[in-house]
Design an enzyme around this catalytic site. Structure first.
Site, PDB file in Angstrom:
ATOM      1  N   LYS A  28      43.806   5.571  10.982  1.00 24.56           N
ATOM      2  CA  LYS A  28      43.982   6.862  11.635  1.00 24.56           C
ATOM      3  C   LYS A  28      42.720   7.725  11.560  1.00 24.56           C
ATOM      4  CE  LYS A  28      47.872   8.964  11.713  1.00 24.56           C
ATOM      5  NZ  LYS A  28      48.197   8.608  13.107  1.00 24.56           N
ATOM      6  N   GLY A  29      42.056   7.709  10.409  1.00 26.82           N
ATOM      7  CA  GLY A  29      40.854   8.526  10.296  1.00 26.82           C
ATOM      8  C   GLY A  29      39.758   8.067  11.234  1.00 26.82           C
ATOM      9  N   ALA A  30      39.491   6.771  11.231  1.00 24.80           N
ATOM     10  CA  ALA A  30      38.436   6.234  12.086  1.00 24.80           C
ATOM     11  C   ALA A  30      38.787   6.403  13.561  1.00 24.80           C
ATOM     12  CB  ALA A  30      38.206   4.763  11.758  1.00 24.80           C
ATOM     13  N   ASN A  31      40.061   6.188  13.919  1.00 25.07           N
ATOM     14  CA  ASN A  31      40.478   6.395  15.304  1.00 25.07           C
ATOM     15  C   ASN A  31      40.197   7.823  15.747  1.00 25.07           C
ATOM     16  OD1 ASN A  31      41.524   3.792  15.360  1.00 25.07           O
ATOM     17  ND2 ASN A  31      43.637   4.440  15.009  1.00 25.07           N
ATOM     18  N   THR A  83      53.507  16.283  19.296  1.00 22.41           N
ATOM     19  CA  THR A  83      53.293  15.337  20.384  1.00 22.41           C
ATOM     20  C   THR A  83      54.604  14.605  20.659  1.00 22.41           C
ATOM     21  OG1 THR A  83      52.519  13.659  18.808  1.00 22.41           O
ATOM     22  CG2 THR A  83      50.862  15.054  19.825  1.00 22.41           C
ATOM     23  N   THR A  93      49.307   2.144  20.517  1.00 27.68           N
ATOM     24  CA  THR A  93      48.611   2.240  19.232  1.00 27.68           C
ATOM     25  C   THR A  93      47.466   3.248  19.315  1.00 27.68           C
ATOM     26  OG1 THR A  93      49.076  -0.097  18.848  1.00 27.68           O
ATOM     27  CG2 THR A  93      47.442   0.940  17.424  1.00 27.68           C
ATOM     28  N   GLY A 133      48.315   8.993  19.308  1.00 25.74           N
ATOM     29  CA  GLY A 133      48.325  10.263  18.595  1.00 25.74           C
ATOM     30  C   GLY A 133      46.969  10.581  17.991  1.00 25.74           C
ATOM     31  N   ASP A 134      46.271   9.567  17.494  1.00 22.76           N
ATOM     32  CA  ASP A 134      44.934   9.771  16.946  1.00 22.76           C
ATOM     33  C   ASP A 134      43.964  10.195  18.041  1.00 22.76           C
ATOM     34  OD1 ASP A 134      45.923   8.908  14.488  1.00 22.76           O
ATOM     35  OD2 ASP A 134      45.392   6.822  14.887  1.00 22.76           O
ATOM     36  N   SER A 176      44.332   6.555  26.877  1.00 22.18           N
ATOM     37  CA  SER A 176      44.241   5.564  25.802  1.00 22.18           C
ATOM     38  C   SER A 176      45.388   4.566  25.841  1.00 22.18           C
ATOM     39  CB  SER A 176      44.195   6.262  24.441  1.00 22.18           C
ATOM     40  OG  SER A 176      45.458   6.764  24.051  1.00 22.18           O
TER      41      SER A 176
END
Length: 307
Positions: A42-45, A220, A248, A251-252, A282
């Site tokens: 999630k962080g990297a996305n 969301t 997938t 949301g990120d 996305s």
């Protein structure tokens, strides 16, 4: 206007995505149609979504000294994310097993190196007034608290994505300027049933979750769009009708794009519209970080809405 940075403290994973016609029942084996290894977490996305929307973006995280870690760092560097605060850990790189079927996903996350992230990883990061800080629940919550407290002291804006859904401290909720979550996470944190088709129920739960009047709560709702509670203003952005390939990281994508717009000085309303279109693009692609649209692509999507 000088653009501020987006700084993400969050997870870095290799996603192992298995596709099938349907999700297996408990104890059942289903034959899949393919498997793909794809950059995620999630962080990297969120960091990739922000940098591709034009923001100067810093990622704080951990990877293992293994093949996955090396591949992921190469990929994220190519996207333009500042990785100077990503460290190697003795634990293996985080992984996520994703079963993609029937236009939806089931996900099992193994934290690995992400669980080794510590408050002292935050200390060397330069946080300036107006920067946008993002974090999520795929790293230890004490690190998020430390990150946000430091950010608030520096005059930054904090965005918490309380996902995956789990309990958290009152302090963490209070020091989050903006909460971005889906209806499942909102239901969990408020112990209320939230039906995306019933706006009054979403509003009631958002009010219940909000810890102070200045806090912004953004929910969301997938194909139903986005709801936001800001002060006494209720903002509703309708969803985009698109052919969904893979949800997938949607949301990120929304959160990273939103943060990039806020860092550029855009209003909350305009940032929500932009992020909503970014997320809709996305889901028309396969993968998580690799599916994040560029600013030009989102602007083309915005033009199609206007015209």
């Amino acid at each position: 206007m000088i653009k501020k940075k987006v700084i993400v403290a969050g997870s870095i994973n290799m996603d192992i995505v298995v596709t099938a016609e349907r999700h297996p029942k408990i104890g059942e084996t289903v034959v899949g149609s393919g498997v793909v290894f794809s950059p995620g977490g999630k962080g990297a996305n969120q960091a990739v979504a922000a940098v591709k929307s034009g923001a100067s973006t810093v990622l704080i995280g951990r990877v293992g000294s293994d093949a996955f870690g090396g591949e992921l760092l190469t990929f994220y560097a190519e996207q333009g994310v500042d990785l100077s605060h990503v460290k190697h850990s003795g634990s293996p790189t985080g992984t996520a097993l994703i079963v993609s079927a029937a236009r939806d996903n089931s996900i099992v996350v193994v934290a690995g190196a992400n669980a080794d992230l510590a408050p002292d990883d935050i200390d060397a990061v330069d946080i300036s007034p107006g920067d946008i800080l993002i974090s999520n629940f795929e790293i230890p919550q004490n690190v998020i608290e430390y990150f946000f407290v430091k950010g608030k002291e520096k005059g930054a804006t904090t965005i918490l994505n309380p996902a995956p859904a789990k309990s958290c401290s009152d302090l963490l909720l209070r020091i989050s300027d903006i909460l971005v979550l889906n209806e499942t996470e909102l239901s969990f944190l408020t112990d209320a049933t939230v039906d995306p088709a019933k706006p009054d129920g979403v509003l009631s739960a958002a009010r219940k979750l909000r810890t102070h009047p200045e806090q912004i709560v953004i929910v969301t709702l997938g194909e139903r769009g986005v709801f936001a509670l800001s002060g006494e203003e209720h903002i509703r952005i309708e969803g985009q009708k698109v052919d969904v390939t893979d949800t997938t990281g949607a949301g990120d994508c929304f959160i990273g794009a939103l943060a990039a717009q806020l860092a550029a000085g855009e209003s909350l309303h305009d940032a929500l519209i932009y992020a909503n279109v970014a997320a809709s693009l996305s889901v028309q692609r396969f993968g998580a970080a690799s599916a994040m649209p560029t600013r030009d692509e989102v602007e083309q999507g915005l033009n199609r809405i206007i015209h």
